[in-house]
Design a protein around this motif. Structure first.
Motif, PDB file in Angstrom:
ATOM      1  N   UNK A 111       0.906  -1.297   0.189  1.00  0.00           N
ATOM      2  CA  UNK A 111      -0.102  -0.018   0.014  1.00  0.00           C
ATOM      3  C   UNK A 111       0.836   1.247  -0.009  1.00  0.00           C
ATOM      4  N   UNK A 112       0.595   2.169  -0.788  1.00  0.00           N
ATOM      5  CA  UNK A 112       1.201   3.436  -0.947  1.00  0.00           C
ATOM      6  C   UNK A 112       0.460   4.686  -0.427  1.00  0.00           C
ATOM      7  N   UNK A 113      -0.938   4.657  -0.443  1.00  0.00           N
ATOM      8  CA  UNK A 113      -1.839   5.635  -0.142  1.00  0.00           C
ATOM      9  C   UNK A 113      -3.114   5.007   0.091  1.00  0.00           C
ATOM     10  N   UNK A 114      -3.840   5.438   0.933  1.00  0.00           N
ATOM     11  CA  UNK A 114      -5.213   4.851   1.201  1.00  0.00           C
ATOM     12  C   UNK A 114      -6.225   6.082   1.126  1.00  0.00           C
ATOM     13  N   UNK A 115      -7.234   5.699   0.291  1.00  0.00           N
ATOM     14  CA  UNK A 115      -8.272   6.733   0.071  1.00  0.00           C
ATOM     15  C   UNK A 115      -9.559   6.309   0.910  1.00  0.00           C
ATOM     16  N   UNK A 116     -10.164   7.205   1.690  1.00  0.00           N
ATOM     17  CA  UNK A 116     -11.055   6.833   2.615  1.00  0.00           C
ATOM     18  C   UNK A 116     -12.379   7.547   2.078  1.00  0.00           C
ATOM     19  N   UNK A 117     -13.526   7.076   2.374  1.00  0.00           N
ATOM     20  CA  UNK A 117     -14.813   7.722   2.083  1.00  0.00           C
ATOM     21  C   UNK A 117     -15.713   7.479   3.017  1.00  0.00           C
ATOM     22  N   UNK A 118     -16.094   8.239   3.603  1.00  0.00           N
ATOM     23  CA  UNK A 118     -17.097   8.125   4.959  1.00  0.00           C
ATOM     24  C   UNK A 118     -18.522   8.620   4.365  1.00  0.00           C
ATOM     25  N   UNK A 119     -19.528   7.454   4.388  1.00  0.00           N
ATOM     26  CA  UNK A 119     -20.957   7.626   3.904  1.00  0.00           C
ATOM     27  C   UNK A 119     -21.455   8.358   4.917  1.00  0.00           C
ATOM     28  N   UNK A 120     -21.742   9.578   4.747  1.00  0.00           N
ATOM     29  CA  UNK A 120     -22.502  10.257   5.716  1.00  0.00           C
ATOM     30  C   UNK A 120     -23.994  10.690   5.175  1.00  0.00           C
ATOM     31  N   UNK A 121     -25.174  10.217   5.586  1.00  0.00           N
ATOM     32  CA  UNK A 121     -26.535  10.498   5.082  1.00  0.00           C
ATOM     33  C   UNK A 121     -27.342  11.215   5.978  1.00  0.00           C
ATOM     34  N   UNK A 122     -28.062  11.779   5.460  1.00  0.00           N
ATOM     35  CA  UNK A 122     -28.993  12.986   6.469  1.00  0.00           C
ATOM     36  C   UNK A 122     -30.253  12.025   6.936  1.00  0.00           C
ATOM     37  N   UNK A 123     -30.454  10.880   6.916  1.00  0.00           N
ATOM     38  CA  UNK A 123     -31.336  10.126   7.480  1.00  0.00           C
ATOM     39  C   UNK A 123     -30.753   8.766   8.097  1.00  0.00           C
ATOM     40  N   UNK A 124     -31.611   8.170   9.010  1.00  0.00           N
ATOM     41  CA  UNK A 124     -31.028   6.823   9.762  1.00  0.00           C
ATOM     42  C   UNK A 124     -31.563   5.742   8.629  1.00  0.00           C
ATOM     43  N   UNK A 125     -30.500   4.820   8.535  1.00  0.00           N
ATOM     44  CA  UNK A 125     -31.026   3.559   7.855  1.00  0.00           C
ATOM     45  C   UNK A 125     -31.672   2.378   8.802  1.00  0.00           C
ATOM     46  N   UNK A 126     -32.637   1.816   8.081  1.00  0.00           N
ATOM     47  CA  UNK A 126     -33.544   0.840   8.671  1.00  0.00           C
ATOM     48  C   UNK A 126     -34.257   0.012   7.601  1.00  0.00           C
ATOM     49  N   UNK A 127     -35.190  -0.959   8.179  1.00  0.00           N
ATOM     50  CA  UNK A 127     -36.042  -1.799   7.119  1.00  0.00           C
ATOM     51  C   UNK A 127     -36.734  -1.019   6.359  1.00  0.00           C
TER      52      UNK A 127
END
Length: 484
Positions: free
Chosen positions: A387-403
């Motif tokens: 590994x040379x570089x790690x790219x991070x993505x944080x999934x931020x949603x404006x709602x709570x996930x559920x069924x």
């Protein structure tokens, strides 16, 4: 049509003493559905053979064909109630004649990569749980109304079958392990971007969601030649599954999506000693969501250089080992893997960073997996270079996930677009490998671009606001009482 039929069948099975949960409903619907699908498949093959002047020999003997035992028709093409089995006669035939006949296919088949062998495997693992022959007759009648002849019909049916598998996740008996949200799987497949000719593997295959979506992706990746079609059918998709019901559901799911003889093996992936994996055993692509939270016995741990009872960590070692040099992977794992301080987790992160290029980490929000209260990440890596570089993505949603508010592809669209160039945004950032702590290899990087949250209010301010609200409530209540 399919959707209403499935609902009606669930209602019928709900009344049966042998079926107690959604898992039973899916299992029992599956084998009847499979035999009807197989009958339509045989009709299609017979028609195709006739068009080129050839004859077709059916897989199923006449007395066990759908139109003989399940749905014999009269002169008007309607169910012949005089010859159709029902009640105890139907149950007796299914349990003591049909199932034993179909089980024998496993022994009689020419090889394991034939549909005959898969039929034998499926009916060696399954049993008819429907106790009432009358309920079974109703189920058969409902499924007989379905057609699987056109592409559109097959597509609709396979899509709704996926929905039934999804419902298993809410059904107890560890049903959740069978289902990974399809928008997430499609996104992982799109990012990994497999190509026709590569061998794709899932060692924790479950309902075969990853293999099915990879098949759909490759089918539409280019105009397929006859050779491409044969490659996709025979030498592209491979999987292993330990649990019987998951193995059966996964095998049938692939067949119902158009892969006639899936290369899925009923076996415990973790029983393989990593030292025994040779070059010929390796794959170009790994796509998987191994079970989290499981604990493996000491004898299983002996198959791995990094000893740990954590199932997912053993699977990750297996995936790294079984990838070819230059091979690509997309693997779901608990987010605690990024920061756990136990020796095994530290050693495994070190191994991953040194033997593979961990180029992308997708951090998913809680609730992504319905019914599983764990946070997860997806690791995207290529084997053969550090590994040379790690790219991070944080999934931020404006709602709570559920069924009722599940993850969808639109939620992941920004990730897919930015990942192409490892672009930086409010939700994404990169870390150089040299900046990762070389003693812990901790990967739980904090988002440097996230806006600072508003400062917490002082307790006195909160108490004063509460007093104002209490006074307003008392005033309103006083007015109401005056009106009474």
């Amino acid at each position: 049509m399919f959707e209403q039929t499935f609902k009606n069948i669930d209602d019928i099975l709900h009344k049966d003493a042998g079926c107690g949960s959604e898992l039973d409903y899916v299992e029992q619907t599956s084998w009847v559905l499979f035999l009807k699908y197989l009958d339509d498949l045989e009709k299609d093959k017979a028609t195709a053979a006739a068009l080129i002047g050839k004859s077709y020999t059916p897989i199923i003997a006449p007395e066990y064909q759908w139109n003989t035992w399940a749905a014999p028709k009269d002169a008007e093409g309607k169910l012949d109630h005089h010859t159709a089995l029902g009640g105890d006669d139907l149950k007796e035939f299914v349990d003591h004649k049909l199932f034993p006949y179909l089980k024998k296919f496993k022994v009689d088949a020419e090889s394991a990569d034939t549909i005959e062998y898969k039929i034998g495997e499926i009916f060696s693992e399954l049993k008819n749980r429907v106790q009432s022959g009358y309920n079974l007759r109703e189920v058969i009648n409902r499924i007989d109304e379905l057609r699987f002849r056109t592409h559109a019909e097959k597509h609709e049916m396979s899509h709704l079958y996926e929905d039934k598998i999804k419902n298993m996740g809410n059904a107890g008996r560890n049903g959740g392990e069978y289902y990974t949200p399809r928008p997430l799987i499609k996104t992982i497949v799109r990012v990994v971007a497999p190509e026709i000719g590569q061998k794709i593997y899932d060692g924790a295959v479950g309902s075969a969601g990853f293999l099915v979506e990879a098949f759909e992706y490759l089918k539409h990746s280019k105009k397929l030649t006859t050779s491409d079609t044969l490659t996709l059918q025979k030498t592209t998709f491979y999987g292993k599954e330990k649990k019987s019901l998951a193995y059966i559901i996964g095998t049938m799911n692939m067949i119902l999506h158009g892969i006639e003889a899936p290369n899925i093996v009923h076996a415990n992936t973790l029983a393989i000693n990593l030292d025994d994996i040779q070059d010929k055993d390796r794959y170009d692509v790994v796509l998987a969501n191994p079970p989290f939270g499981g604990k493996e016995r000491a004898e299983v741990q002996q198959n791995f250089p990094i000893k740990t009872g954590e199932t997912a960590s053993l699977f990750l070692q297996h995936f790294i080992k079984i990838l070819k040099a230059g091979g690509k992977a997309g693997v779901v794992i608990k987010n605690t893997f990024l920061s756990n301080t136990d020796n095994a987790s530290v050693a495994l992160r070190k191994k991953l960073l040194e033997e593979c290029n961990l180029h992308t980490v997708l951090d998913l929000p809680g609730g992504t997996f319905t019914g599983a209260g764990v946070k997860t990440v997806v690791l995207f890596f290529e084997k053969g270079a550090p590994t040379r570089k790690v790219w991070f993505y944080q999934l931020n949603l404006a709602r709570n996930l559920g069924k009722t508010n599940a993850l969808n592809e639109k939620d992941l669209a920004e990730f897919v677009e930015l990942q192409k160039t490892f672009g930086e945004s409010e939700n994404s950032w990169s870390i150089e490998a040299k900046d990762i702590d070389q003693s812990t290899f901790d990967l739980s990087a904090k988002n440097p671009n996230k806006k600072v949250e508003a400062a917490l209010r002082k307790p006195q301010e909160i108490l004063e606001e509460m007093k104002v609200l209490d006074d307003e409530s008392a005033e309103i209540l006083g007015r109401v009482l005056e009106l009474l």
